[in-house]
Each structure stands twice: as structure tokens, then as C-alpha cells.
Design a protein around this motif. Sequence first.
Motif, PDB file in Angstrom:
ATOM      1  N   PHE A  95       0.736  -0.947  -0.112  1.00  0.00           N
ATOM      2  CA  PHE A  95      -0.148  -0.079   0.079  1.00  0.00           C
ATOM      3  C   PHE A  95       0.929   1.320  -0.066  1.00  0.00           C
ATOM      4  CE2 PHE A  95      -3.425  -2.996   1.622  1.00  0.00           C
ATOM      5  CZ  PHE A  95      -4.467  -2.600   0.647  1.00  0.00           C
ATOM      6  N   ASN A  96       2.053   1.019   0.332  1.00  0.00           N
ATOM      7  CA  ASN A  96       3.010   2.351   0.486  1.00  0.00           C
ATOM      8  C   ASN A  96       3.662   2.459  -0.918  1.00  0.00           C
ATOM      9  OD1 ASN A  96       4.396   4.247   1.593  1.00  0.00           O
ATOM     10  ND2 ASN A  96       6.250   3.136   1.742  1.00  0.00           N
ATOM     11  N   ARG A  97       3.819   1.554  -1.931  1.00  0.00           N
ATOM     12  CA  ARG A  97       4.609   1.925  -2.938  1.00  0.00           C
ATOM     13  C   ARG A  97       3.862   1.467  -4.338  1.00  0.00           C
ATOM     14  NH1 ARG A  97       7.123  -2.960  -4.857  1.00  0.00           N
ATOM     15  NH2 ARG A  97       6.623  -5.078  -3.549  1.00  0.00           N
ATOM     16  N   ILE A  98       2.439   1.244  -4.179  1.00  0.00           N
ATOM     17  CA  ILE A  98       1.661   0.809  -5.573  1.00  0.00           C
ATOM     18  C   ILE A  98       0.583   1.812  -5.523  1.00  0.00           C
ATOM     19  CG2 ILE A  98       0.175  -0.754  -6.469  1.00  0.00           C
ATOM     20  CD1 ILE A  98       1.903  -3.114  -5.248  1.00  0.00           C
ATOM     21  N   VAL A  99       0.632   2.220  -6.854  1.00  0.00           N
ATOM     22  CA  VAL A  99      -0.391   3.465  -7.139  1.00  0.00           C
ATOM     23  C   VAL A  99      -1.382   2.592  -8.253  1.00  0.00           C
ATOM     24  CG1 VAL A  99      -0.960   5.497  -8.158  1.00  0.00           C
ATOM     25  CG2 VAL A  99       1.119   5.230  -6.987  1.00  0.00           C
ATOM     26  N   LEU A 100      -2.737   2.724  -7.926  1.00  0.00           N
ATOM     27  CA  LEU A 100      -3.955   2.218  -8.762  1.00  0.00           C
ATOM     28  C   LEU A 100      -4.219   3.142  -9.794  1.00  0.00           C
ATOM     29  CD1 LEU A 100      -5.906  -0.101  -6.519  1.00  0.00           C
ATOM     30  CD2 LEU A 100      -3.644  -0.579  -7.904  1.00  0.00           C
ATOM     31  N   ALA A 101      -4.859   2.918 -10.958  1.00  0.00           N
ATOM     32  CA  ALA A 101      -5.346   3.624 -11.875  1.00  0.00           C
ATOM     33  C   ALA A 101      -6.288   3.036 -12.549  1.00  0.00           C
ATOM     34  CB  ALA A 101      -4.284   4.227 -12.646  1.00  0.00           C
ATOM     35  N   SER A 102      -7.321   3.565 -13.328  1.00  0.00           N
ATOM     36  CA  SER A 102      -8.300   3.367 -14.248  1.00  0.00           C
ATOM     37  C   SER A 102      -8.797   4.152 -15.123  1.00  0.00           C
ATOM     38  CB  SER A 102      -9.261   2.290 -13.688  1.00  0.00           C
ATOM     39  OG  SER A 102     -10.160   1.776 -14.332  1.00  0.00           O
ATOM     40  N   PHE A 103      -9.090   4.069 -16.614  1.00  0.00           N
ATOM     41  CA  PHE A 103      -9.587   5.008 -17.212  1.00  0.00           C
ATOM     42  C   PHE A 103     -11.157   4.854 -17.272  1.00  0.00           C
ATOM     43  CE2 PHE A 103      -5.608   5.451 -19.229  1.00  0.00           C
ATOM     44  CZ  PHE A 103      -5.546   6.684 -19.186  1.00  0.00           C
ATOM     45  N   HIS A 104     -11.580   3.740 -16.462  1.00  0.00           N
ATOM     46  CA  HIS A 104     -13.084   3.366 -16.500  1.00  0.00           C
ATOM     47  C   HIS A 104     -13.489   3.970 -15.357  1.00  0.00           C
ATOM     48  CE1 HIS A 104     -12.025   0.709 -19.920  1.00  0.00           C
ATOM     49  NE2 HIS A 104     -11.416  -0.219 -19.037  1.00  0.00           N
ATOM     50  N   THR A 105     -14.826   4.663 -15.505  1.00  0.00           N
ATOM     51  CA  THR A 105     -15.364   5.502 -14.433  1.00  0.00           C
ATOM     52  C   THR A 105     -15.874   4.527 -13.318  1.00  0.00           C
ATOM     53  OG1 THR A 105     -16.279   7.420 -15.914  1.00  0.00           O
ATOM     54  CG2 THR A 105     -17.413   7.155 -13.616  1.00  0.00           C
ATOM     55  N   ASN A 106     -16.653   3.185 -13.687  1.00  0.00           N
ATOM     56  CA  ASN A 106     -16.958   2.510 -12.577  1.00  0.00           C
ATOM     57  C   ASN A 106     -15.822   2.184 -11.664  1.00  0.00           C
ATOM     58  OD1 ASN A 106     -16.262   0.732 -14.666  1.00  0.00           O
ATOM     59  ND2 ASN A 106     -17.620  -0.661 -13.928  1.00  0.00           N
ATOM     60  N   VAL A 107     -14.784   1.582 -12.237  1.00  0.00           N
ATOM     61  CA  VAL A 107     -13.651   1.079 -11.645  1.00  0.00           C
ATOM     62  C   VAL A 107     -12.987   2.254 -10.612  1.00  0.00           C
ATOM     63  CG1 VAL A 107     -11.435  -0.010 -11.829  1.00  0.00           C
ATOM     64  CG2 VAL A 107     -13.504  -0.695 -13.296  1.00  0.00           C
TER      65      VAL A 107
END
Length: 338
Positions: free
Chosen positions: A215-227
Motif C-alpha cells: 500500500f505504500n509503493r503501489i499506485v492504482l489507476a483506471s480510465f473506467h469510471t465505475n472502476v
Amino acid sequence: MKKFWFIVLCVIIIFGIFFAIPRPKSVSENRFIIGKNARPLLIAHGGGNQEFPDNTLEAYYNAYSIDPDCMLETDVSLTKDGVIILSHDTTLDRKTNVTGNIIDWNYSDLISQKVDFNYENEVSPESNGYKVSNELITYKNFEGKEVTPLDVKYPYGVSPRDDTKFLATTLEELIKDFPNNTINVEIKQDGDIGLKALDTVIKLLSDLDVDYNTFNRIVLASFHTNVYNKIKEYQRTEYPNLKFSPNADGIILLYLTHWIGLDFIYHEPVTVLQIPQHQSILPLNFKFFIDAAHRHNIAVHYWTIDDENDMRILAKRGADGIMTDLPSRLKSVLDELY
């Protein structure tokens, strides 16, 4: 005229007050902000997909050999048997020697059949990620050369998984094989499958957090609005340390509110802006926008930068990270500048 100038003065005073209001910090601490005049983070896009086949473990080891401190960018999808694998596409047609949606394949079958992620087959937007011909086109790097896993400079104690094929790679493998590197993870699937993929990623991060500081070193992303909305909900309700970047709407909101001095209303709890140099008609590659993000304690990473001049400009303007398909080229540019 007196009334006119009085109105002008009032407008100036109002906007002066707006610009003087302290900007809220999106996150209290941010390891991804590099500091003034510091060297930007080298971010390997898919591991550096013009040097080795993207989203393969071998590509990430190549990037690591170029810069052990690099950030690893990856795209992920969920398989039929519930495993998160690395893949830019949600189908296997473009990158492998088989066809079909990833969600319709078992990871166990990808491994047992030694499916090879070493292709650049022809697809088109109209085909929704499916091959438009039966021809298999082998991957070639930016120099026009075919590569194998044996061409990678592995760290001491690490051996190639296969001498000729680039096998499927799981997110768990990436996290464990690079325990000290920051990682950007983009959820590629949409709808209910995308939400299930996100749930699986979150569970994996939670299970590995104690040993791998996920949780300290990983960044999440998504172009999908629901996600993306579900990512924000997880951060708000269950995982306050979860890090993520905004979708396009969040980027535009910060840009426009900053221009009119109202970005004190921007409260998105994002850690990093992962952005192109331009979003529609908006130029995002200027120092004023980087500074605006920094006032909110948000880091700024640019994608996908393969031109040397663009690399130099963004570094000098204060970008926290530069994402590239050519890690060796970016490394040379940064070595020249710092």
C-alpha cells in the motif's frame, strides 16, 4: 469610469483572496514528490515496451538493469481462474500466439501451454482488440531486432524462466520480484469484470502488504469510471493508505479550477497525476500546472515520453516522473542532466 475601475479593483481583490487561500493537501505524505531540482523518477512503461515485449517479467528486469530505482508501470486483467496477469490488452490476440479474451482463459492453461507474449499482431479499433489477420508478427525492439529472455541482464541469482518464450506474468510475481520498486497498476477491464479484477487486486495488495509494503509503493489507476469510483470508495472506507491517480475528469477539474483561482475546492485524495502532455485542448506540460499539483501535495508523472527533447523539458520544469517506452534513452538523458 470610476464605477468601471471600482469593479475591476473589486475583481482583483477577490481573485487575490482566492489565490491566497491555502490549498488542501490531497494526501498528508507523498513519497512520489521528488523535491525541487531533483532527478525525476524513471518510469518504465510496460517495462519499456520498445526494448522488450511489454508487461513481461523480462521487460521489467531489463528496466531494473538500467535503473534499479525505476518505477514499474503495468496493466492488468483478470483470468477465468481468478489470477491477475499483466497485459496491456484485455484480449490475447495482439500480444500472443493465441486468441480470445483474457477473462475466458485460465492462467494455468496460459502457463501449461507456454503461451508466448512475444508478438505485435495486427489489430484495429473496429476489431475490439481481436486480430484482423491470421498472420503472427514477432516482436522487434526499437532497433528492429528480435529479442529473447536470454538477452536480459538479470540480477545475481535470477535465471530466465524460459530460453525462448516470454511467458505470462502475474501481478504477484511483479510485486515479489521487485520488492523495493514503486509500481503503477492500471486496471484494464471494465464493467463487472473490471470491478471483480479490482477486488482481486485489492485483496492481493492486502495479503502482501505486511511482507511487501504494497500500500505504500503501489499506485492504482483506471480510465473506467465505475472502476475508478470503486477505487475511491475503497480508499475512503476500508484502505485509507490506498494510493491512486485520477481519471481524466479529475485532471481537468484541477486544471480549470487552478486557472480561475478556485482550486482550493479541489479535494480529490489522489497521490499522483499520471498525464499526457496535452489533455484534449489543454496543455498540461507547463511548470505552472506542476506547481499547482505540488501545492496540493500531488506528484506529476508524464506519459508516454520517448523524445529526448521532451524528456529534458519535463525534467527541467519539475516533473516528478517520466514514463517511457525507452528506459535506456531516458536514463542517458537524466544522467546528462543530473
